[in-house]
Design a protein around this motif. Structure first.
Motif, PDB file in Angstrom:
ATOM      1  N   GLY A   1       0.791  -1.221   0.000  1.00 30.85           N
ATOM      2  CA  GLY A   1       0.000   0.000   0.000  1.00 30.85           C
ATOM      3  C   GLY A   1       0.824   1.273   0.000  1.00 30.85           C
ATOM      4  N   ILE A   2       2.129   1.156  -0.341  1.00 35.79           N
ATOM      5  CA  ILE A   2       3.038   2.308  -0.363  1.00 35.79           C
ATOM      6  C   ILE A   2       3.229   2.768  -1.797  1.00 35.79           C
ATOM      7  CG2 ILE A   2       5.361   3.118   0.188  1.00 35.79           C
ATOM      8  CD1 ILE A   2       5.466   0.898   2.334  1.00 35.79           C
ATOM      9  N   ALA A   3       2.946   4.025  -2.070  1.00 42.10           N
ATOM     10  CA  ALA A   3       3.090   4.561  -3.428  1.00 42.10           C
ATOM     11  C   ALA A   3       4.568   4.719  -3.783  1.00 42.10           C
ATOM     12  CB  ALA A   3       2.380   5.906  -3.537  1.00 42.10           C
ATOM     13  N   ASN A   4       4.905   4.393  -5.030  1.00 38.74           N
ATOM     14  CA  ASN A   4       6.287   4.572  -5.503  1.00 38.74           C
ATOM     15  C   ASN A   4       6.596   6.014  -5.860  1.00 38.74           C
ATOM     16  OD1 ASN A   4       7.252   1.818  -5.386  1.00 38.74           O
ATOM     17  ND2 ASN A   4       5.819   1.390  -7.051  1.00 38.74           N
ATOM     18  N   THR A   5       5.575   6.793  -6.182  1.00 37.46           N
ATOM     19  CA  THR A   5       5.738   8.226  -6.403  1.00 37.46           C
ATOM     20  C   THR A   5       4.652   8.954  -5.630  1.00 37.46           C
ATOM     21  OG1 THR A   5       4.389   8.112  -8.423  1.00 37.46           O
ATOM     22  CG2 THR A   5       6.777   7.995  -8.701  1.00 37.46           C
TER      23      THR A   5
END
Length: 360
Positions: free
Chosen positions: A98-102
């Motif tokens: 659930g962690i955005a790359n950008t």
């Protein structure tokens, strides 16, 4: 038949390194690095050599004498190593958690920016701008009850209370009750209630505090300027009656700022005394050129009543001594004469004589 199949497979495999090197381009669109299905599809597609050699293995075939079993495992090692080097496994793992790359994201009661933990951020009060609020890019700013952030870093001294976006001079600023913020900088002395831009120009802004007039170029303060005469010339140059500025730096200290103006191409300027070459690292006066008869030609050629000149590598201006002023013409590149200019006597290319010309 086997040889023909191997040749066709070789041709298909030749594209794999190219596709791998081009794969980061698949994430050019804003938000595409945060699309798990996009990632999985791209990675599965790049695994096609594994599929090809697995079929060799299943059917007991060899690829120029090497077994399908061996090549399947070699393909796995090469492709998975490439995914690791390119960071694709790590990015896919982020999306799974659930962690955005950008951009910003909140996962496991923690705040992240582009996959990295934002230190001391309060996840409960953290505000992330939505795509509707930032439709064409990933927002770099966010805030919580205590801090204002730029690209995951706290902006020291910034007040997060009542923070709001303000579009000025085609740029995004952030204001609260007492501060104006651009990127990660608090604009010194700028007041939110009178902070504004100049119509028709990008990047130039000002704050008129009665006793102090402050001018800014892309959020960087200029030295003291004259309030009544300060005006932008284009998105990077401005002047008042005393100085000429390139962004926030004074330039051309010997020029007459009051009469200075840009010529149509914005590469040259002039005042009552001289022509100036602006589009170079250190702008300078062309003192040998007559301002009253100065004329811009194509392909870096210049002209006045006394001669023809050429811009050399965007650094200096040289006079073409042999050029005939009355007949000189800048032309399209001519393949026959290998030239881009001519006069009654010669052909020229990049300011140099490349051949003699005979008029019929």
């Amino acid at each position: 038949m086997q040889t023909l199949i191997n040749i066709c497979v070789t041709f298909v495999l030749m594209f794999w390194p190219i596709l791998l090197m081009m794969s980061p381009m698949m994430f050019d669109a804003p938000g595409s690095e945060n699309n798990k299905n996009h990632f999985i599809t791209m990675m599965l597609f790049l695994c096609y050599p594994i599929g090809i050699f697995f079929l060799y293995w299943v059917f007991g075939a060899t690829y120029f004498g090497v077994s399908g079993f061996t090549l399947t495992w070699i393909s796995c090692v090469v492709i998975f190593s490439a995914f690791t080097i390119f960071g694709y496994f790590g990015m896919l793992s982020n999306l799974h958690r659930g962690i955005a790359n950008t951009g910003y994201s909140i996962a496991e009661n923690k705040v992240y920016y582009s996959g990295k933990l934002v230190e001391n951020a309060d996840s409960e009060s953290f505000v992330i701008l939505t795509e509707n609020e930032y439709p064409y890019s990933i927002p770099d700013h966010a805030w919580d009850r205590q801090h204002f952030y730029y690209m995951g870093k706290t902006i020291e001294g910034a007040i997060a209370d009542n923070i709001r976006r303000k579009e000025v001079a085609n740029r995004t600023y952030w204001v609260n009750e007492s501060q104006v913020i651009y990127d990660d900088k608090i604009l010194p002395g700028a007041r939110p209630d009178n902070f504004a831009g100049f119509d028709g120009f990008t990047g130039w802004s000002f704050s008129d505090n009665n006793d102090q007039y402050l001018a800014f170029s892309y959020g960087i303060p200029l030295p003291a300027v004259d309030k009544t005469t300060f005006t932008p010339l284009n998105d990077f140059l401005a002047k008042d009656k005393y100085q000429i500025f390139e962004k926030n730096q004074p330039i051309l200290p010997d020029a007459d700022a009051e009469s200075f103006e840009l010529l149509d191409d914005h590469i040259f300027g002039k005042d009552k005394n001289y022509i100036y070459y602006i589009s170079t690292k250190v702008p300078f006066a062309i003192k040998d050129v007559d301002p009253s008869s100065f004329e811009l030609l194509d392909r870096g050629y210049l002209k006045d009543k006394n001669g023809i000149y050429h811009v050399i590598q965007y650094e200096r201006i040289e006079k073409i001594e042999q050029a005939d002023v009355a007949t000189f013409q800048a032309t399209r590149y001519d393949e026959a004469s290998k030239s881009d200019a001519r006069d009654i006597n010669h052909f020229y290319y990049n300011g140099k004589i490349v051949g003699k010309r005979k008029e019929k």
